[in-house]
Design a protein around this motif. Structure first.
Motif, PDB file in Angstrom:
ATOM      1  N   MET A  86       0.837  -1.198   0.100  1.00  0.00           N
ATOM      2  CA  MET A  86       0.133  -0.002   0.163  1.00  0.00           C
ATOM      3  C   MET A  86       0.849   1.344   0.017  1.00  0.00           C
ATOM      4  N   TYR A  87       1.980   1.328   0.822  1.00  0.00           N
ATOM      5  CA  TYR A  87       3.013   2.371   0.819  1.00  0.00           C
ATOM      6  C   TYR A  87       3.224   2.861  -0.496  1.00  0.00           C
ATOM      7  N   PHE A  88       3.769   2.000  -1.250  1.00  0.00           N
ATOM      8  CA  PHE A  88       4.412   2.341  -2.666  1.00  0.00           C
ATOM      9  C   PHE A  88       3.087   2.682  -3.603  1.00  0.00           C
ATOM     10  N   ASN A  89       2.121   2.003  -3.628  1.00  0.00           N
ATOM     11  CA  ASN A  89       0.987   2.056  -4.580  1.00  0.00           C
ATOM     12  C   ASN A  89       0.363   3.451  -4.093  1.00  0.00           C
ATOM     13  N   LEU A  90       0.456   4.012  -2.996  1.00  0.00           N
ATOM     14  CA  LEU A  90      -0.294   5.304  -2.646  1.00  0.00           C
ATOM     15  C   LEU A  90       0.689   6.314  -2.891  1.00  0.00           C
ATOM     16  N   ALA A  91       2.166   6.300  -3.278  1.00  0.00           N
ATOM     17  CA  ALA A  91       2.949   7.375  -3.386  1.00  0.00           C
ATOM     18  C   ALA A  91       3.172   7.547  -4.942  1.00  0.00           C
ATOM     19  N   VAL A  92       2.863   6.585  -5.854  1.00  0.00           N
ATOM     20  CA  VAL A  92       2.891   6.592  -7.402  1.00  0.00           C
ATOM     21  C   VAL A  92       1.871   7.476  -7.732  1.00  0.00           C
ATOM     22  N   GLN A  93       2.137   7.808  -9.022  1.00  0.00           N
ATOM     23  CA  GLN A  93       1.020   8.773  -9.892  1.00  0.00           C
ATOM     24  C   GLN A  93       0.230   7.569 -10.493  1.00  0.00           C
ATOM     25  N   GLU A  94       0.586   6.570 -11.149  1.00  0.00           N
ATOM     26  CA  GLU A  94      -0.133   5.617 -11.723  1.00  0.00           C
ATOM     27  C   GLU A  94       0.111   4.180 -11.484  1.00  0.00           C
ATOM     28  N   ARG A  95      -0.976   3.199 -11.375  1.00  0.00           N
ATOM     29  CA  ARG A  95      -1.063   2.147 -11.118  1.00  0.00           C
ATOM     30  C   ARG A  95      -1.303   0.774 -11.801  1.00  0.00           C
ATOM     31  N   ILE A  96      -0.281  -0.025 -12.293  1.00  0.00           N
ATOM     32  CA  ILE A  96      -0.575  -1.127 -13.398  1.00  0.00           C
ATOM     33  C   ILE A  96      -0.972  -2.081 -12.302  1.00  0.00           C
ATOM     34  N   LEU A  97      -1.939  -2.744 -12.553  1.00  0.00           N
ATOM     35  CA  LEU A  97      -2.626  -3.982 -11.717  1.00  0.00           C
ATOM     36  C   LEU A  97      -2.410  -5.017 -12.801  1.00  0.00           C
ATOM     37  N   VAL A  98      -1.467  -6.017 -12.382  1.00  0.00           N
ATOM     38  CA  VAL A  98      -1.570  -7.405 -13.269  1.00  0.00           C
ATOM     39  C   VAL A  98      -2.226  -8.565 -12.686  1.00  0.00           C
ATOM     40  N   LEU A  99      -3.037  -9.349 -13.681  1.00  0.00           N
ATOM     41  CA  LEU A  99      -3.791 -10.332 -13.269  1.00  0.00           C
ATOM     42  C   LEU A  99      -3.771 -11.602 -14.319  1.00  0.00           C
ATOM     43  N   THR A 100      -3.979 -12.762 -13.881  1.00  0.00           N
ATOM     44  CA  THR A 100      -4.312 -13.594 -14.950  1.00  0.00           C
ATOM     45  C   THR A 100      -5.802 -14.163 -14.901  1.00  0.00           C
ATOM     46  N   PRO A 101      -5.947 -14.867 -15.842  1.00  0.00           N
ATOM     47  CA  PRO A 101      -7.544 -15.288 -16.055  1.00  0.00           C
ATOM     48  C   PRO A 101      -7.993 -16.312 -14.932  1.00  0.00           C
ATOM     49  N   GLU A 102      -7.198 -16.741 -14.064  1.00  0.00           N
ATOM     50  CA  GLU A 102      -7.615 -17.691 -13.090  1.00  0.00           C
ATOM     51  C   GLU A 102      -8.449 -16.927 -11.998  1.00  0.00           C
ATOM     52  N   PRO A 103      -9.547 -17.644 -11.564  1.00  0.00           N
ATOM     53  CA  PRO A 103     -10.575 -17.022 -10.433  1.00  0.00           C
ATOM     54  C   PRO A 103      -9.588 -16.365  -9.296  1.00  0.00           C
ATOM     55  N   THR A 104      -8.764 -16.768  -8.773  1.00  0.00           N
ATOM     56  CA  THR A 104      -8.223 -16.471  -7.485  1.00  0.00           C
ATOM     57  C   THR A 104      -7.557 -15.337  -7.862  1.00  0.00           C
ATOM     58  N   ALA A 105      -6.893 -15.382  -8.960  1.00  0.00           N
ATOM     59  CA  ALA A 105      -6.271 -13.934  -9.481  1.00  0.00           C
ATOM     60  C   ALA A 105      -7.042 -12.520  -9.681  1.00  0.00           C
ATOM     61  N   LEU A 106      -8.102 -13.093 -10.108  1.00  0.00           N
ATOM     62  CA  LEU A 106      -9.401 -12.018 -10.360  1.00  0.00           C
ATOM     63  C   LEU A 106      -9.762 -11.530  -9.129  1.00  0.00           C
ATOM     64  N   THR A 107     -10.254 -12.547  -8.165  1.00  0.00           N
ATOM     65  CA  THR A 107     -10.672 -12.093  -6.952  1.00  0.00           C
ATOM     66  C   THR A 107      -9.616 -11.119  -6.075  1.00  0.00           C
ATOM     67  N   ASP A 108      -8.348 -11.684  -6.148  1.00  0.00           N
ATOM     68  CA  ASP A 108      -7.290 -10.918  -5.444  1.00  0.00           C
ATOM     69  C   ASP A 108      -7.134  -9.514  -6.335  1.00  0.00           C
ATOM     70  N   ALA A 109      -7.055  -9.359  -7.441  1.00  0.00           N
ATOM     71  CA  ALA A 109      -6.949  -8.053  -7.927  1.00  0.00           C
ATOM     72  C   ALA A 109      -8.169  -7.172  -7.642  1.00  0.00           C
ATOM     73  N   TYR A 110      -9.490  -7.746  -7.787  1.00  0.00           N
ATOM     74  CA  TYR A 110     -10.417  -6.847  -7.236  1.00  0.00           C
ATOM     75  C   TYR A 110     -10.347  -6.379  -5.689  1.00  0.00           C
ATOM     76  N   ALA A 111      -9.867  -7.337  -4.624  1.00  0.00           N
ATOM     77  CA  ALA A 111      -9.395  -6.951  -3.194  1.00  0.00           C
ATOM     78  C   ALA A 111      -8.518  -5.711  -3.081  1.00  0.00           C
ATOM     79  N   THR A 112      -7.593  -5.736  -3.919  1.00  0.00           N
ATOM     80  CA  THR A 112      -6.410  -4.858  -4.069  1.00  0.00           C
ATOM     81  C   THR A 112      -7.020  -3.467  -4.495  1.00  0.00           C
ATOM     82  N   ILE A 113      -7.950  -3.665  -5.697  1.00  0.00           N
ATOM     83  CA  ILE A 113      -8.670  -2.220  -6.035  1.00  0.00           C
ATOM     84  C   ILE A 113      -9.439  -1.824  -4.800  1.00  0.00           C
ATOM     85  N   LYS A 114     -10.119  -2.324  -4.189  1.00  0.00           N
ATOM     86  CA  LYS A 114     -11.274  -2.210  -3.070  1.00  0.00           C
ATOM     87  C   LYS A 114     -10.475  -1.592  -1.791  1.00  0.00           C
ATOM     88  N   VAL A 115      -9.407  -2.280  -1.448  1.00  0.00           N
ATOM     89  CA  VAL A 115      -8.568  -1.592  -0.614  1.00  0.00           C
ATOM     90  C   VAL A 115      -8.071  -0.150  -0.811  1.00  0.00           C
TER      91      VAL A 115
END
Length: 278
Positions: free
Chosen positions: A140-169
């Motif tokens: 979180m520290y680093f993602n809050l300090a930058v200007q832009e965030r590139i979120l990487v995920l794969t088609p796996e359901p767990t990757a999709l769920t965890d990507a959403y959780a990151t965006i939510k937080v």
């Protein structure tokens, strides 16, 4: 056009993170190859390894950094001793000793560190921050300090769920509204778009005011694994491979982003936010 006029038209430094909700989605490999590709496109690129638990940038490149940014303060090392130039046209800034030590610095030490790092603002066009995976404090520290965030995920359901959780937080707790998305390890563009659409639909339904933008996808490609084993960027060894061509498209998208307003040099502002606002 005079030198002064040229300087006025230069793009301000861009600071972006490459992050993910879970490990194993190819985040660091994308960071390395993106740094290489942007460098080949004429940009001065610095890649900061901010995956403090599992720092892998040096491993992917077959390097063994001796120092990190904290040695600037604790051991009085010079910036050129800490920066690790690579043979691929970009440099690495190791930070393996972690954010906890950074946050324990006194105000005076923080100011000294910012002053020591200030030249990076004049020597860098793009700072890529390769964060850890997940939603831990360090990430979180680093993602809050930058200007832009590139979120990487794969088609796996767990990757999709965890990507959403990151965006939510980042959105609900920290007010981050915009996310760039890369779908990795896809069978084709159709699968990539379907994966992204599922993520976007969840954000639209449950998160008010979030903007997600698909900036590219990487297909499953044997070149990637071969390059990891050889510890070289696949964009260097196999520039015409499907994965390398996909990274170039992502790089082109990044360079087409609207230029942000200059904020105290941007890279210096990144360090100020990281050290003082968390």
């Amino acid at each position: 056009m005079t030198r002064t006029q040229e300087h006025k038209h230069e793009r301000n430094p861009l600071v972006l993170s490459v992050t993910s909700g879970k490990g194993g989605v190819g985040k660091t490999n994308l960071s390395v190859n993106l740094a290489y590709t942007l460098g080949k496109m004429g940009k001065r690129v610095l890649l900061m390894d901010a995956d403090l638990g599992l720092a892998n940038v040096d491993i992917l490149l077959g390097l063994a950094p001796e120092y990190n940014i904290f040695h600037l303060v604790y051991d009085e090392k010079k910036l050129d001793q800490v920066l690790v130039p690579t043979e691929y046209g970009f440099s690495i800034l190791p930070a393996s000793s972690g954010v906890p030590e950074m946050l324990k610095l006194s105000t005076g030490q923080k100011l000294e560190l910012i002053e020591a790092l200030e030249p990076l603002g004049q020597e860098t066009d793009i700072l890529i921050v390769d964060t850890g995976a997940g939603i831990g404090d360090n990430v979180m520290y680093f993602n809050l300090a930058v200007q832009e965030r590139i979120l990487v995920l794969t088609p796996e359901p767990t990757a999709l769920t965890d990507a959403y959780a990151t965006i939510k937080v980042l959105h609900n707790k920290h007010g981050v509204h915009r996310f760039r998305v890369v779908v990795n390890m896809t069978t084709d563009s159709k699968q990539a778009k379907q994966t992204f659409q599922r993520l976007a639909a969840a954000c639209d339904k449950f998160l008010d005011g979030v903007s997600v933008d698909l900036i590219g996808f990487l297909p499953q490609d044997p070149a990637v694994r071969q390059s990891v084993i050889r510890q070289v960027p696949f964009c260097h060894t196999l520039p015409s491979s499907p994965a390398a061509l996909a990274v170039r498209k992502i790089a082109e998208n990044i360079l087409a982003w609207p230029q942000t307003a200059k904020t105290d040099g941007n890279i210096k502002f990144f360090w100020k936010k990281l050290l003082f606002n968390n």
